[in-house]
Design a protein around this motif. Structure first.
Motif, mmCIF file in Angstrom:
data_model
loop_
_atom_site.group_PDB
_atom_site.id
_atom_site.type_symbol
_atom_site.label_atom_id
_atom_site.label_comp_id
_atom_site.label_asym_id
_atom_site.label_seq_id
_atom_site.Cartn_x
_atom_site.Cartn_y
_atom_site.Cartn_z
ATOM 1 N N GLU B 28 0.831 -1.210 0.000
ATOM 2 C CA GLU B 28 0.000 0.000 0.000
ATOM 3 C C GLU B 28 0.862 1.255 0.000
ATOM 4 O OE1 GLU B 28 -2.513 -0.476 3.413
ATOM 5 O OE2 GLU B 28 -3.632 -2.136 2.484
ATOM 6 N N GLN B 29 1.935 1.227 0.773
ATOM 7 C CA GLN B 29 2.813 2.399 0.841
ATOM 8 C C GLN B 29 3.508 2.655 -0.496
ATOM 9 O OE1 GLN B 29 3.263 4.655 3.489
ATOM 10 N NE2 GLN B 29 1.417 3.608 4.159
ATOM 11 N N LEU B 30 3.910 1.576 -1.175
ATOM 12 C CA LEU B 30 4.631 1.736 -2.448
ATOM 13 C C LEU B 30 3.710 2.233 -3.559
ATOM 14 C CD1 LEU B 30 6.704 -1.542 -2.291
ATOM 15 C CD2 LEU B 30 7.660 0.777 -2.249
ATOM 16 N N ASP B 32 0.937 1.473 -6.822
ATOM 17 C CA ASP B 32 0.896 0.518 -7.942
ATOM 18 C C ASP B 32 2.296 0.285 -8.498
ATOM 19 O OD1 ASP B 32 -1.959 0.071 -8.182
ATOM 20 O OD2 ASP B 32 -2.078 2.179 -8.768
ATOM 21 N N VAL B 34 5.080 -0.965 -11.168
ATOM 22 C CA VAL B 34 5.170 -1.052 -12.623
ATOM 23 C C VAL B 34 6.390 -1.863 -13.074
ATOM 24 C CG1 VAL B 34 3.931 1.108 -12.976
ATOM 25 C CG2 VAL B 34 6.423 1.157 -12.766
ATOM 26 N N GLU B 55 9.542 -0.930 -8.428
ATOM 27 C CA GLU B 55 9.380 0.466 -8.820
ATOM 28 C C GLU B 55 7.910 0.787 -9.034
ATOM 29 O OE1 GLU B 55 12.150 2.410 -11.150
ATOM 30 O OE2 GLU B 55 13.679 0.833 -11.090
ATOM 31 N N SER B 56 7.510 1.925 -8.492
ATOM 32 C CA SER B 56 6.194 2.489 -8.778
ATOM 33 C C SER B 56 6.390 3.533 -9.877
ATOM 34 C CB SER B 56 5.618 3.143 -7.526
ATOM 35 O OG SER B 56 6.401 4.258 -7.176
ATOM 36 N N VAL B 57 5.322 4.218 -10.271
ATOM 37 C CA VAL B 57 5.475 5.298 -11.240
ATOM 38 C C VAL B 57 6.502 6.299 -10.720
ATOM 39 C CG1 VAL B 57 4.298 7.209 -12.402
ATOM 40 C CG2 VAL B 57 3.111 5.031 -12.096
ATOM 41 N N LYS B 58 6.445 6.540 -9.416
ATOM 42 C CA LYS B 58 7.189 7.638 -8.805
ATOM 43 C C LYS B 58 8.627 7.295 -8.426
ATOM 44 C CE LYS B 58 6.751 11.835 -6.873
ATOM 45 N NZ LYS B 58 7.468 12.548 -7.907
ATOM 46 N N ALA B 59 8.867 6.076 -7.918
ATOM 47 C CA ALA B 59 10.179 5.832 -7.319
ATOM 48 C C ALA B 59 10.551 4.357 -7.301
ATOM 49 C CB ALA B 59 10.193 6.365 -5.887
ATOM 50 N N ALA B 60 11.853 4.116 -7.143
ATOM 51 C CA ALA B 60 12.383 2.764 -7.001
ATOM 52 C C ALA B 60 12.655 2.486 -5.522
ATOM 53 C CB ALA B 60 13.674 2.624 -7.796
ATOM 54 N N PRO B 82 3.639 -6.893 -12.509
ATOM 55 C CA PRO B 82 3.943 -6.357 -11.166
ATOM 56 C C PRO B 82 2.692 -6.034 -10.343
ATOM 57 C CG PRO B 82 5.327 -5.306 -12.828
ATOM 58 C CD PRO B 82 4.291 -6.109 -13.584
#
Lengths: 379, 120
Positions: B28-30, B32, B34, B55-60, B82
């Protein structure tokens, strides 16, 4: 929890909290990076329907000529930007850049001709410096006043027009980069048909005390969902738009940044008002003779996102360093990794393969045309 | 036996092999995901070494190896899709199976009640 005691807040802060936003520090403000839907869904919502962004942290400034002649304000602004401000007609706006004596970029901004004054929007992180810069350089002929307390909403997406037209029917008549003073729910607003997502949409300048009411009226519509800074970043990256501090800064010139389109003929060599802005000698020489490097789009072959500050190499062994990624991530609409970065001219042609270092591996990336998506601006 | 770490991984022990994943809370914190990069089968890790990347859209973010051991199987399904990690983090979204160097090490990790207290 993040330390928030020293952070400023926008007029929508309480609304963000009530919507369940995850808040982060950004440019000195406590801002929503995402809502419960998350960055991926917020991004796709904006491309498919409409998204509402709080961009009240950005700096709104009014420049008014003391002579009462708005052309004097246009000419004064031209001393700070390599842009044909005089050609911006009342009710129109134009993208611009504050340059420095070295030809670097101090900030990027929007300049709007409101008929009897210019309305300017600058980046949050630069707004105090920009205000001081304008007051120092324009005060001989103009009054420069900050309106940093005003709210600023961005409504972006293919259904933005239908949504906003319910509150102000006139917005449907506006074209891309038009701007108008309009009354929305009784409040004196400035609406411009622009944005930072690659989608059609509007930015709405609102008195602070009416910002929440207007935001809630838009959010009550089926088409509209709240969108955080996370999706704002992935949307603008797919749209090939620069983020100040990442893709452009004082070390990059407008020509290196591939922003020649923002510098009209009147200010170029041989133009009616050639030069006359900070760094003109360097920037005009690059416009005429080219720069040694260029901002390009980069698409990865694999699935691994390539983030900002990743090093770019000419070869798959990582021997010859040639550049750096300035913005990069996963493009939810592209459905793959997208990035922008600077490369020497010899590597900047579309189709050129370079290699990005990611966790010790060298991943091939292909120089690609920007934007990565097809914008839907209403021209 | 189900155990947890302070870095938000879970381990389910069968014999001397632990199935490892990230917790519902971590997923949940991470947001979605990708992209997922898993270690190679046969690779060995010390406790708390970087074993996987998500990795999410925003960060690794790094996923750490919760105990010393050898990776004996990986879950290719989460590499291919993922979003499985978000939809079923403590089931189909498992990361890898780890043959523990010392099975007794698992006793030092958190039990479910202690982990719930940690994220409360």
């Amino acid at each position: 929890m993040t330390e928030t005691a020293d952070l400023k807040t926008t007029p929508l802060h309480a609304l963000h909290i009530s919507l369940g936003a995850r808040m982060v520090p950004f440019a000195g403000y406590d801002m929503p990076v995402q809502y419960p839907a998350g960055v991926l869904k917020e991004h796709l919502q904006t491309r498919a329907s409409a998204g509402l962004f709080d961009v009240s942290h950005m700096g709104q400034v009014i420049v008014r000529a003391r002579s009462g002649n708005n052309e004097d304000a246009a000419l004064a602004l031209e001393s700070l930007v390599p842009v044909d401000v005089l050609a911006v007609k009342p009710g129109r706006q134009r993208y611009a850049l504050f340059t420095n004596e070295a030809g670097g970029i101090l900030d990027d901004l929007m300049i709007v001709n409101m008929g009897d004054h210019f309305y300017i929007v600058v980046n949050a992180a630069c707004k105090e410096a920009d205000l001081a810069h304008m007051q120092a350089k324009l005060s001989a002929t103009c009054d420069v006043t900050a309106h940093f307390d005003r709210g600023l909403l961005a409504l972006q997406g293919p259904k933005a027009e239908a949504a906003l037209a319910r509150l102000a029917p006139e917005v449907a008549e506006m074209k891309f980069m038009d701007a108008r003073a309009l009354t929305i729910l009784g409040a004196a607003c400035v609406v411009s048909r622009t944005g930072y997502s690659g989608e059609d949409g509007y930015e709405i300048s609102v008195p602070a005390e009416k910002t929440t009411e207007i935001a809630e009226a838009l959010l009550a519509m089926d088409e509209v969902e709240p969108i955080g800074l996370g999706a704002r970043d992935s949307l603008r990256l797919e749209a090939g738009l620069c983020l100040y501090g990442n893709d452009i800064d004082t070390t990059t010139t407008p020509v290196e940044a591939a922003l020649e389109w923002a510098m009209q003929k009147a200010r170029r060599t041989g133009g009616a008002r050639e030069g006359g802005f900070p760094g003109a000698k360097i920037i005009l020489a690059q416009l005429d003779g080219g720069a040694s490097r260029r901002r390009v789009g980069l698409k990865a072959g694999g699935k691994a996102p390539v983030r900002g500050h990743s090093k770019l190499f000419a070869d798959a062994e990582g021997k010859t360093l040639i550049g750096e990624v300035t913005s990069g991530g996963f493009g939810p609409s592209v459905e793959g990794p997208v990035a922008m970065g600077y490369l020497p001219m010899a590597y900047a042609a579309i189709g050129t393969v370079v290699y990005a270092e990611v966790r010790g591996k060298f991943l091939p990336m292909t120089v690609a045309a920007l934007p990565f998506i097809t914008p839907t601006y209403k021209r | 036996m189900l155990k947890f770490t302070e870095e938000h991984e879970w381990l389910k022990l069968e014999g001397d092999v632990a199935t490892v994943g990230i917790t519902q809370h971590a997923a949940e914190q991470l947001g979605d995901l990708v992209f997922v990069e898993l270690p190679e089968e046969g690779s060995t890790f010390e406790k708390n070494a970087e074993a996987a990347t998500v990795e999410s859209v925003k960060a690794a973010s790094d996923v750490y190896c919760p105990l010393a051991g050898e990776v004996v199987e990986i879950n290719q399904a989460i590499v291919d899709d993922p979003s499985l990690v978000n939809s079923d983090p403590q089931g189909a979204g498992w990361f890898f199976k780890l043959k523990l160097a010392n099975v007794a090490d698992i006793e030092g990790l958190l039990d479910e009640a202690a982990y719930k207290d940690l994220i409360a």
